[in-house]
Write an enzyme that holds these catalytic residues in place. Structure first.
Site, PDB file in Angstrom:
ATOM      1  N   SER A 126      16.097   7.733  -7.690  1.00 28.16           N
ATOM      2  CA  SER A 126      15.254   7.158  -8.729  1.00 28.16           C
ATOM      3  C   SER A 126      13.971   6.542  -8.185  1.00 28.16           C
ATOM      4  O   SER A 126      13.063   7.242  -7.773  1.00 28.16           O
ATOM      5  CB  SER A 126      16.074   6.144  -9.526  1.00 28.16           C
ATOM      6  OG  SER A 126      15.550   5.989 -10.825  1.00 28.16           O
ATOM      7  N   LYS A 178      10.610  -9.359 -32.857  1.00 29.41           N
ATOM      8  CA  LYS A 178      10.477 -10.319 -31.769  1.00 29.41           C
ATOM      9  C   LYS A 178      11.786 -10.447 -31.000  1.00 29.41           C
ATOM     10  O   LYS A 178      11.798 -10.535 -29.763  1.00 29.41           O
ATOM     11  CB  LYS A 178      10.038 -11.681 -32.318  1.00 29.41           C
ATOM     12  CG  LYS A 178       9.981 -12.798 -31.290  1.00 29.41           C
ATOM     13  CD  LYS A 178       8.982 -12.486 -30.182  1.00 29.41           C
ATOM     14  CE  LYS A 178       8.923 -13.623 -29.174  1.00 29.41           C
ATOM     15  NZ  LYS A 178       8.061 -13.293 -28.028  1.00 29.41           N
TER      16      LYS A 178
END
Length: 284
Positions: A126, A178
């Site tokens: 990765s 949010k």
């Protein structure tokens, strides 16, 4: 009297020989008289060895992110340095630190014109693959595990647990997105996070394509996040060759005749990071 004349003649002949020799040797005598000695043969320089061990993040115990960036920057200013060998043994890491490392390596190459070599050790997955994409040549051991190319994020909610415990957890937020994922993730919130993952993954794919000269179609076989053996990675064009470490070092040093390997890996320091560390929201 006769003896002095003979000595004078010999002295004159020696002067003529020295002057002729000076012309033949590129004005060596003139250099000596002027205080400038001929330049000696240049040293072979150094190939810097930079080992990256552990997770590429700002809070890993083994990996010193700040120290690694500083080491790369310092190398660019060293005239003796002729190349950089990056040895990677990492399961991955955070996208911020991985991209910062990738950029630092590209900057080193751009400033110096010197090559970067990447060697994949036990594992280079990765984020480690992203760092390796800054190299001109990528090598790996035959037992190396690599790949796992992709981006992911995590989200979880304690709402169900709180409900079982009879606890009501209330967020008062300025907008419905949010507090993403609480009490459960909405379709819109899922789309927002998927877009962030997709954008980060796009940068990753661009780096691979630019480094390895691969098309989207050629990259497809390993873009699903699978792990690869070294031989599979070579077959897919992700790395250049499969070599043992000592063979790789010999091959690199042969390309820089007279150069010596110099370890510039920063040592881990207890106070390098805050005690709490940092939270990597997105990971490679």
């Amino acid at each position: 009297m006769k003896k002095r004349r003979i000595l004078a003649v010999l002295a004159a002949m020696m002067t003529l020989l020295l002057c002729a020799g000076a012309r033949a040797e590129g004005n060596w005598l003139e250099s000596v008289l002027s205080g400038n000695t001929p330049s000696q043969e240049e040293e072979g320089g150094t190939v810097a060895l930079l080992t990256l061990e552990g997770e590429i993040s700002a809070s890993d115990y083994w990996y010193d992110h700040v120290g690694t960036l500083e080491a790369i920057e310092a190398l660019a200013a060293e005239e003796e340095n002729v190349a950089l060998l990056l040895v990677l043994n990492t399961p991955g890491g955070g996208i911020y630190e991985a991209d910062e490392l990738y950029h630092a390596l590209l900057t080193y190459k751009e400033k110096t014109g010197r090559p970067v070599y990447a060697y994949m050790a036990q594992q280079c997955c990765s984020a480690g693959v992203l760092a390796a994409m800054a190299a001109d040549t990528v090598l790996a051991a035959r037992m190396t595990v690599t790949g796992s190319i992709g981006v992911y994020t995590e989200s979880y909610s304690e709402a169900g647990l709180y409900e079982k415990l009879g606890i009501e957890h209330i967020y008062i937020a300025s907008g419905e997105n949010k507090v993403s994922g609480y009490p459960e993730m909405t379709g819109e919130q899922l789309a927002i996070e998927e877009a962030i993952v997709a954008e980060s993954f796009g940068y990753f794919k661009e780096a691979i394509a630019a480094s390895r000269g691969l098309t989207q179609e050629q990259m497809e076989p390993f873009l699903d996040g699978r792990v690869l053996t070294a031989s599979q990675a070579k077959e897919m064009g992700l790395i250049d060759d499969v070599l043992y470490y000592d063979e790789a070092v010999d091959w690199i040093l042969a390309r820089h005749e007279g150069a010596a390997l110099e370890d510039v890996t920063p040592g881990w320091e207890e106070d390098s990071y805050s005690s709490g560390g940092l939270f990597d929201w997105l990971s490679y």
